[in-house]
Design a protein around this motif. Sequence first.
Motif, PDB file in Angstrom:
ATOM      1  N   ALA A 195     -14.752  -3.405   3.829  1.00  0.00           N
ATOM      2  CA  ALA A 195     -15.226  -2.648   2.670  1.00  0.00           C
ATOM      3  C   ALA A 195     -15.850  -3.553   1.608  1.00  0.00           C
ATOM      4  N   ASN A 196     -16.268  -4.727   2.037  1.00  0.00           N
ATOM      5  CA  ASN A 196     -16.913  -5.714   1.151  1.00  0.00           C
ATOM      6  C   ASN A 196     -16.092  -6.013  -0.092  1.00  0.00           C
ATOM      7  N   ARG A 197     -14.762  -6.073   0.098  1.00  0.00           N
ATOM      8  CA  ARG A 197     -13.894  -6.542  -0.984  1.00  0.00           C
ATOM      9  C   ARG A 197     -12.841  -7.469  -0.389  1.00  0.00           C
ATOM     10  N   TYR A 255      -9.687  -1.708  10.551  1.00  0.00           N
ATOM     11  CA  TYR A 255     -10.541  -2.887  10.584  1.00  0.00           C
ATOM     12  C   TYR A 255      -9.869  -4.076   9.895  1.00  0.00           C
ATOM     13  N   TYR A 256      -9.083  -3.770   8.883  1.00  0.00           N
ATOM     14  CA  TYR A 256      -8.290  -4.806   8.210  1.00  0.00           C
ATOM     15  C   TYR A 256      -7.347  -5.475   9.207  1.00  0.00           C
ATOM     16  N   HIS A 257      -6.616  -4.642   9.970  1.00  0.00           N
ATOM     17  CA  HIS A 257      -5.709  -5.199  10.976  1.00  0.00           C
ATOM     18  C   HIS A 257      -6.485  -5.950  12.047  1.00  0.00           C
ATOM     19  N   GLN A 258      -7.625  -5.410  12.446  1.00  0.00           N
ATOM     20  CA  GLN A 258      -8.430  -6.053  13.481  1.00  0.00           C
ATOM     21  C   GLN A 258      -8.780  -7.489  13.098  1.00  0.00           C
ATOM     22  N   TRP A 259      -9.340  -7.683  11.899  1.00  0.00           N
ATOM     23  CA  TRP A 259      -9.780  -9.020  11.501  1.00  0.00           C
ATOM     24  C   TRP A 259      -8.613  -9.931  11.133  1.00  0.00           C
ATOM     25  N   ILE A 275       0.568  -3.319  -2.699  1.00  0.00           N
ATOM     26  CA  ILE A 275      -0.640  -2.676  -2.189  1.00  0.00           C
ATOM     27  C   ILE A 275      -1.518  -2.124  -3.309  1.00  0.00           C
ATOM     28  N   SER A 276      -0.925  -1.831  -4.447  1.00  0.00           N
ATOM     29  CA  SER A 276      -1.715  -1.314  -5.568  1.00  0.00           C
ATOM     30  C   SER A 276      -2.718  -2.345  -6.074  1.00  0.00           C
ATOM     31  N   LEU A 277      -2.528  -3.625  -5.725  1.00  0.00           N
ATOM     32  CA  LEU A 277      -3.452  -4.667  -6.159  1.00  0.00           C
ATOM     33  C   LEU A 277      -4.719  -4.713  -5.302  1.00  0.00           C
ATOM     34  N   GLY A 278      -4.717  -4.013  -4.183  1.00  0.00           N
ATOM     35  CA  GLY A 278      -5.941  -3.850  -3.414  1.00  0.00           C
ATOM     36  C   GLY A 278      -6.239  -4.907  -2.370  1.00  0.00           C
ATOM     37  N   PHE A 279      -5.258  -5.720  -1.986  1.00  0.00           N
ATOM     38  CA  PHE A 279      -5.510  -6.756  -0.981  1.00  0.00           C
ATOM     39  C   PHE A 279      -5.247  -6.269   0.450  1.00  0.00           C
ATOM     40  N   ALA A 280      -4.883  -5.007   0.579  1.00  0.00           N
ATOM     41  CA  ALA A 280      -4.795  -4.329   1.881  1.00  0.00           C
ATOM     42  C   ALA A 280      -5.225  -2.888   1.660  1.00  0.00           C
ATOM     43  N   PRO A 281      -5.999  -2.305   2.591  1.00  0.00           N
ATOM     44  CA  PRO A 281      -6.346  -0.885   2.468  1.00  0.00           C
ATOM     45  C   PRO A 281      -5.090  -0.019   2.547  1.00  0.00           C
ATOM     46  N   LEU A 282      -5.145   1.142   1.960  1.00  0.00           N
ATOM     47  CA  LEU A 282      -4.012   2.063   2.027  1.00  0.00           C
ATOM     48  C   LEU A 282      -3.740   2.459   3.477  1.00  0.00           C
ATOM     49  N   PRO A 283      -2.476   2.750   3.814  1.00  0.00           N
ATOM     50  CA  PRO A 283      -2.127   3.046   5.212  1.00  0.00           C
ATOM     51  C   PRO A 283      -2.918   4.195   5.821  1.00  0.00           C
ATOM     52  N   ASP A 284      -3.318   5.180   5.031  1.00  0.00           N
ATOM     53  CA  ASP A 284      -4.047   6.321   5.579  1.00  0.00           C
ATOM     54  C   ASP A 284      -5.561   6.154   5.481  1.00  0.00           C
ATOM     55  N   SER A 285      -6.014   4.954   5.115  1.00  0.00           N
ATOM     56  CA  SER A 285      -7.442   4.706   5.012  1.00  0.00           C
ATOM     57  C   SER A 285      -8.019   4.288   6.363  1.00  0.00           C
ATOM     58  N   PRO A 286      -9.209   4.769   6.729  1.00  0.00           N
ATOM     59  CA  PRO A 286      -9.848   4.294   7.968  1.00  0.00           C
ATOM     60  C   PRO A 286     -10.087   2.784   7.960  1.00  0.00           C
ATOM     61  N   GLU A 287     -10.232   2.221   6.768  1.00  0.00           N
ATOM     62  CA  GLU A 287     -10.476   0.786   6.661  1.00  0.00           C
ATOM     63  C   GLU A 287      -9.275  -0.037   7.107  1.00  0.00           C
ATOM     64  N   ARG A 288      -8.110   0.606   7.136  1.00  0.00           N
ATOM     65  CA  ARG A 288      -6.885  -0.098   7.509  1.00  0.00           C
ATOM     66  C   ARG A 288      -6.994  -0.657   8.933  1.00  0.00           C
TER      67      ARG A 288
END
Length: 213
Positions: free
Chosen positions: A157-159, A89-93, A74-87
């Motif tokens: 998050a446009n990444r 939307y990540y799961h959604q898509w 996860i430190s490589l940034g290919f998934a938002p952190l578990p406590d991030s709101p972006e998480r």
Amino acid sequence: MKLYYIPTTRAVRPRWLLEEMGIAYDLVRVNMSITKQPEYKELHPHRKVPVLVDGSVTIFESAAICAYLADKYISLGFAPLPDSPERAYYHQWLFYAAVTLEPPVEHYMFNVLPNLPEKLLPGFVRLETSKQESQQWFDRVAEPLREVLVGRNYLVANRLTAADIITGGVLLWAKKLGMLLDDDPLSKYINGLMQRPAFIRADEDFYAKIATM
């Protein structure tokens, strides 16, 4: 770490993510004769690809493999952190691509390639939706993606995340099958993903004949 792989299949998706991550892995190229061997069923109950073997973990399903890898590193940034709101939307898509976007593409493919081997679906199920109906179905479920990608190159998050890898993998099939028009915003999205060096390394067989899918 081993990835069991056949070109132009869903196995391209975890290979692409591994290439993006720069993680060392062994690529095990599989053919139909290998999948028929008794020991292969221990890796995948339906004798398919991809399969990832990572120490004591043996996992199949391309989306599950990508989610596993994104969380493990996860430190490589290919998934938002578990406590991030972006998480969320990540799961959604991530799930949208696998559950909602892919079925019409698969049905379209079965119409274009009726002799395509498929171990799970009987013929009457595979061809119950016409080519035209499959295209209309795809256009409808692809609309939310078109909307979220306005002014963006990536879904969350446009990444780049694993959600783009799975979505891009589905759209890659759609592109191969001719389901995307050149002026479709999703064409711009997938074309951008295809220019990434990691994608080029992962899908060296992209320009193979579609009959090899």
